[in-house]
Design a protein around this motif. Structure first.
Motif, PDB file in Angstrom:
ATOM      1  N   THR A   4      21.840  43.352 -95.131  1.00  0.00           N
ATOM      2  CA  THR A   4      21.018  44.549 -95.192  1.00  0.00           C
ATOM      3  C   THR A   4      21.777  45.616 -95.961  1.00  0.00           C
ATOM      4  O   THR A   4      22.951  45.853 -95.713  1.00  0.00           O
ATOM      5  CB  THR A   4      20.701  45.058 -93.773  1.00  0.00           C
ATOM      6  OG1 THR A   4      20.049  44.010 -93.046  1.00  0.00           O
ATOM      7  CG2 THR A   4      19.804  46.274 -93.807  1.00  0.00           C
ATOM      8  N   HIS A  35      13.115  49.897 -95.775  1.00  0.00           N
ATOM      9  CA  HIS A  35      12.348  48.774 -96.309  1.00  0.00           C
ATOM     10  C   HIS A  35      12.555  47.575 -95.391  1.00  0.00           C
ATOM     11  O   HIS A  35      13.657  47.345 -94.911  1.00  0.00           O
ATOM     12  CB  HIS A  35      12.807  48.458 -97.740  1.00  0.00           C
ATOM     13  CG  HIS A  35      11.906  47.506 -98.443  1.00  0.00           C
ATOM     14  ND1 HIS A  35      12.101  46.158 -98.435  1.00  0.00           N
ATOM     15  CD2 HIS A  35      10.781  47.719 -99.179  1.00  0.00           C
ATOM     16  CE1 HIS A  35      11.149  45.570 -99.139  1.00  0.00           C
ATOM     17  NE2 HIS A  35      10.338  46.495 -99.600  1.00  0.00           N
ATOM     18  N   VAL A  36      11.509  46.813 -95.131  1.00  0.00           N
ATOM     19  CA  VAL A  36      11.591  45.669 -94.218  1.00  0.00           C
ATOM     20  C   VAL A  36      11.269  44.371 -94.954  1.00  0.00           C
ATOM     21  O   VAL A  36      10.651  44.382 -96.015  1.00  0.00           O
ATOM     22  CB  VAL A  36      10.634  45.834 -93.011  1.00  0.00           C
ATOM     23  CG1 VAL A  36      11.015  47.037 -92.189  1.00  0.00           C
ATOM     24  CG2 VAL A  36       9.204  45.901 -93.461  1.00  0.00           C
ATOM     25  N   HIS A  37      11.692  43.254 -94.366  1.00  0.00           N
ATOM     26  CA  HIS A  37      11.271  41.938 -94.849  1.00  0.00           C
ATOM     27  C   HIS A  37       9.821  41.757 -94.407  1.00  0.00           C
ATOM     28  O   HIS A  37       9.522  41.857 -93.213  1.00  0.00           O
ATOM     29  CB  HIS A  37      12.128  40.829 -94.233  1.00  0.00           C
ATOM     30  CG  HIS A  37      13.488  40.721 -94.812  1.00  0.00           C
ATOM     31  ND1 HIS A  37      13.728  40.118 -96.016  1.00  0.00           N
ATOM     32  CD2 HIS A  37      14.686  41.138 -94.349  1.00  0.00           C
ATOM     33  CE1 HIS A  37      15.009  40.157 -96.275  1.00  0.00           C
ATOM     34  NE2 HIS A  37      15.616  40.785 -95.280  1.00  0.00           N
ATOM     35  N   PRO A  38       8.898  41.511 -95.335  1.00  0.00           N
ATOM     36  CA  PRO A  38       7.490  41.406 -94.946  1.00  0.00           C
ATOM     37  C   PRO A  38       7.238  40.240 -93.994  1.00  0.00           C
ATOM     38  O   PRO A  38       7.690  39.124 -94.223  1.00  0.00           O
ATOM     39  CB  PRO A  38       6.761  41.210 -96.275  1.00  0.00           C
ATOM     40  CG  PRO A  38       7.798  40.879 -97.276  1.00  0.00           C
ATOM     41  CD  PRO A  38       9.124  41.298 -96.735  1.00  0.00           C
ATOM     42  N   GLY A  39       6.545  40.530 -92.911  1.00  0.00           N
ATOM     43  CA  GLY A  39       6.142  39.499 -91.965  1.00  0.00           C
ATOM     44  C   GLY A  39       7.230  39.002 -91.033  1.00  0.00           C
ATOM     45  O   GLY A  39       6.971  38.141 -90.202  1.00  0.00           O
ATOM     46  N   ARG A  41       9.992  39.664 -87.966  1.00  0.00           N
ATOM     47  CA  ARG A  41      10.265  40.584 -86.865  1.00  0.00           C
ATOM     48  C   ARG A  41      11.347  40.006 -85.970  1.00  0.00           C
ATOM     49  O   ARG A  41      11.512  38.792 -85.891  1.00  0.00           O
ATOM     50  CB  ARG A  41       8.998  40.842 -86.062  1.00  0.00           C
ATOM     51  CG  ARG A  41       7.873  41.433 -86.924  1.00  0.00           C
ATOM     52  CD  ARG A  41       6.701  41.895 -86.112  1.00  0.00           C
ATOM     53  NE  ARG A  41       6.933  43.055 -85.287  1.00  0.00           N
ATOM     54  CZ  ARG A  41       7.010  44.309 -85.741  1.00  0.00           C
ATOM     55  NH1 ARG A  41       6.905  44.553 -87.008  1.00  0.00           N
ATOM     56  NH2 ARG A  41       7.175  45.317 -84.905  1.00  0.00           N
ATOM     57  N   PRO A  50      10.740  45.290 -86.842  1.00  0.00           N
ATOM     58  CA  PRO A  50      10.728  44.547 -88.103  1.00  0.00           C
ATOM     59  C   PRO A  50      12.158  44.296 -88.582  1.00  0.00           C
ATOM     60  O   PRO A  50      13.073  45.052 -88.262  1.00  0.00           O
ATOM     61  CB  PRO A  50       9.976  45.476 -89.057  1.00  0.00           C
ATOM     62  CG  PRO A  50      10.075  46.818 -88.459  1.00  0.00           C
ATOM     63  CD  PRO A  50      10.221  46.649 -86.979  1.00  0.00           C
ATOM     64  N   ARG A  53      15.575  45.393 -94.337  1.00  0.00           N
ATOM     65  CA  ARG A  53      16.223  44.950 -95.568  1.00  0.00           C
ATOM     66  C   ARG A  53      17.058  46.080 -96.160  1.00  0.00           C
ATOM     67  O   ARG A  53      18.090  45.842 -96.761  1.00  0.00           O
ATOM     68  CB  ARG A  53      15.168  44.491 -96.565  1.00  0.00           C
ATOM     69  CG  ARG A  53      15.762  43.857 -97.781  1.00  0.00           C
ATOM     70  CD  ARG A  53      14.780  42.989 -98.492  1.00  0.00           C
ATOM     71  NE  ARG A  53      15.473  42.273 -99.547  1.00  0.00           N
ATOM     72  CZ  ARG A  53      14.881  41.548-100.427  1.00  0.00           C
ATOM     73  NH1 ARG A  53      13.579  41.388-100.382  1.00  0.00           N
ATOM     74  NH2 ARG A  53      15.573  40.931-101.352  1.00  0.00           N
ATOM     75  N   GLY A 162      11.415  42.359-104.378  1.00  0.00           N
ATOM     76  CA  GLY A 162      10.870  42.775-103.100  1.00  0.00           C
ATOM     77  C   GLY A 162      11.316  44.156-102.660  1.00  0.00           C
ATOM     78  O   GLY A 162      10.776  44.700-101.716  1.00  0.00           O
TER      79      GLY A 162
END
Length: 168
Positions: A4, A35-39, A41, A50, A53, A162
């Motif tokens: 991260t 910002h997060v990794h999509p999908g 958790r 979530p 990232r 991303g």
């Protein structure tokens, strides 16, 4: 383990940390998720967050200025995207362009990522002596470049896929 990116409160890149450390910083309110990794958790009995990232520290941390990133084998492999500088295959070792026995040092400009076969074939010679040519020239990345490449992005191309550029 996922890495991260940690940003200072002023949005300057500071370091990369493990996913576990990033979640701890967020849970202790020392950082916020940018910002997060999509999908993806992280779930526990009382927690559902979530996967971060990019996180930003809540308070500004003063960091001494560094002009150049410190050299490391891991850094050379990341800078060259784990691709051999001689043939383009997957690199697992670091090769000295000017061998250490000939006075070459562990510097960004004297080391390249190399596959084991090419490193062995070049042996204790310069690329010219071995009849091998470099596909790309080594360069010294900035500290920010090292952070970006540690997250899987290209040093020359900018942010990893991303992660959108930050709007300031």
């Amino acid at each position: 383990m996922r890495e991260t990116l940690v940003l200072n409160a002023s949005f300057e890149p500071l370091a990369t940390v493990s996913l576990r450390r990033a979640v701890v910083l967020v849970m202790q309110d020392k950082a916020v998720v940018e910002h997060v990794h999509p999908g993806m958790r992280i779930r526990a009995a009382s927690v559902d967050v979530p996967v971060p990232r990019v996180i930003r520290l809540s308070r500004y941390v003063r960091v001494p200025f560094r002009r150049q990133a410190s050299w490391s084998r891991r850094g050379v492999l990341a800078r060259d995207r784990h691709r051999c500088a001689y043939c383009g295959k997957r690199a697992t070792t670091v090769d000295h362009v000017v061998p250490r026995s000939h006075g070459g040092r562990d510097t960004w400009l004297n080391t390249v990522a190399s596959c084991a076969e090419d490193n062995h074939r070049k042996a204790d010679r310069t690329p010219e002596q071995a009849g091998m040519r470099l596909l790309r020239r080594p360069f010294a990345p900035t500290p920010a470049d090292v952070l970006v490449s540690a997250l899987g992005g290209s040093v020359r191309d900018g942010l990893p896929r991303g992660i959108p550029p930050l709007a300031l």
